[in-house]
Scaffold this active site. Structure first.
Site, PDB file in Angstrom:
ATOM      1  N   LYS A  10       0.806  -0.935  -0.219  1.00  0.00           N
ATOM      2  CA  LYS A  10      -0.053  -0.202   0.015  1.00  0.00           C
ATOM      3  C   LYS A  10       0.718   1.255   0.044  1.00  0.00           C
ATOM      4  O   LYS A  10       2.202   1.344   0.140  1.00  0.00           O
ATOM      5  CB  LYS A  10      -0.887  -0.038   1.207  1.00  0.00           C
ATOM      6  CG  LYS A  10      -2.032  -1.233   1.211  1.00  0.00           C
ATOM      7  CD  LYS A  10      -2.880  -1.095   2.367  1.00  0.00           C
ATOM      8  CE  LYS A  10      -3.869  -2.044   2.403  1.00  0.00           C
ATOM      9  NZ  LYS A  10      -4.972  -1.940   3.636  1.00  0.00           N
ATOM     10  N   TYR A  50     -12.809  -1.808  -3.122  1.00  0.00           N
ATOM     11  CA  TYR A  50     -13.162  -2.010  -1.621  1.00  0.00           C
ATOM     12  C   TYR A  50     -14.601  -1.878  -1.680  1.00  0.00           C
ATOM     13  O   TYR A  50     -15.273  -1.645  -0.423  1.00  0.00           O
ATOM     14  CB  TYR A  50     -12.414  -0.884  -0.990  1.00  0.00           C
ATOM     15  CG  TYR A  50     -11.278  -1.008  -0.446  1.00  0.00           C
ATOM     16  CD1 TYR A  50     -10.761  -2.387   0.196  1.00  0.00           C
ATOM     17  CD2 TYR A  50     -10.363   0.051  -0.879  1.00  0.00           C
ATOM     18  CE1 TYR A  50      -9.488  -2.540   0.544  1.00  0.00           C
ATOM     19  CE2 TYR A  50      -8.768  -0.335  -0.158  1.00  0.00           C
ATOM     20  CZ  TYR A  50      -8.450  -1.450   0.415  1.00  0.00           C
ATOM     21  OH  TYR A  50      -7.269  -1.722   0.898  1.00  0.00           O
ATOM     22  N   ASN A 113      -1.828   0.238   6.804  1.00  0.00           N
ATOM     23  CA  ASN A 113      -1.319  -0.963   7.409  1.00  0.00           C
ATOM     24  C   ASN A 113      -0.438  -1.731   6.522  1.00  0.00           C
ATOM     25  O   ASN A 113      -0.237  -3.132   6.515  1.00  0.00           O
ATOM     26  CB  ASN A 113      -2.626  -1.760   8.050  1.00  0.00           C
ATOM     27  CG  ASN A 113      -3.576  -2.137   7.061  1.00  0.00           C
ATOM     28  OD1 ASN A 113      -3.484  -1.846   5.828  1.00  0.00           O
ATOM     29  ND2 ASN A 113      -4.476  -2.681   7.455  1.00  0.00           N
ATOM     30  N   GLU A 127      -9.877 -10.179  -7.497  1.00  0.00           N
ATOM     31  CA  GLU A 127      -8.979  -9.192  -7.249  1.00  0.00           C
ATOM     32  C   GLU A 127      -8.001  -9.114  -8.495  1.00  0.00           C
ATOM     33  O   GLU A 127      -7.531  -8.152  -8.799  1.00  0.00           O
ATOM     34  CB  GLU A 127      -8.505  -9.185  -5.971  1.00  0.00           C
ATOM     35  CG  GLU A 127      -9.519  -8.650  -4.754  1.00  0.00           C
ATOM     36  CD  GLU A 127      -8.924  -9.036  -3.432  1.00  0.00           C
ATOM     37  OE1 GLU A 127      -9.961  -8.677  -2.413  1.00  0.00           O
ATOM     38  OE2 GLU A 127      -8.041  -9.297  -3.120  1.00  0.00           O
TER      39      GLU A 127
END
Ligand code: IDP
Ligand code: MG
Length: 134
Positions: A10, A50, A113, A127
């Site tokens: 991320k 998401y 995170n 995904e």
């Protein structure tokens, strides 16, 4: 049995130059990087990715964050890859992540995170298609 799963490094981890350290953990644990690319997704893509969290109070912040800077998307392959990746990542909240897990080592907070991992074989397929269908 060999499986594939989607991993994301991320924006918070990419920004802190942690790509190599995180990939090293996957490789040391016999996960093969089948595909990899660095991309900066937009808000619309984030909302699609998401969408399962669209009813959560943190949905908008989550989508803004994941589209705030470049991320690294990977297809990881190996025995039990979905669960193995989840185990290597550690708990969603770094405060609960076991010592030595990626989130224990590198995450800043529950929202920053550092990594994403698919939570099932079915979601991994969805995904992977979303990130690598071209
Ligand atoms: P996971 O990434 O461990 O699978 P999920 O429950 O699927 O965790 O949540 C997706 C992402 O949403 C988390 O990685 C985290 O970045 C964010 N998130 C989850 N719960 C919270 C929260 O309570 N506050 C803010 N962000 C959250
Ligand atoms: Mg999840």
């Amino acid at each position: 049995m060999s499986e594939q799963t989607l991993s994301l490094i991320k924006p918070d981890a990419v920004e802190r130059n942690l790509i190599g350290k995180i990939i090293q953990i996957f490789e040391e644990n016999n996960l093969i990087i089948e595909k990899m690319k660095k991309i900066h997704v937009d808000m619309d893509f984030a909302k699609t990715f998401y969408s399962v969290h669209s009813d959560k109070p943190f949905f908008n912040d989550l989508c803004s964050y994941i589209s705030s800077g470049p991320l690294v998307a990977m297809v990881l392959k190996g025995d039990n890859a979905v669960q193995k990746n989840r185990d290597l990542m550690g708990a969603t909240n770094p405060k609960d992540a076991k010592p030595g897990t990626i989130r224990n080592l590198y995450a800043i907070s529950i929202d920053k995170n550092s990594v994403h991992g698919s939570d099932s074989i079915e979601n991994a397929k969805i995904e992977i298609d979303l990130f690598f269908k071209d």
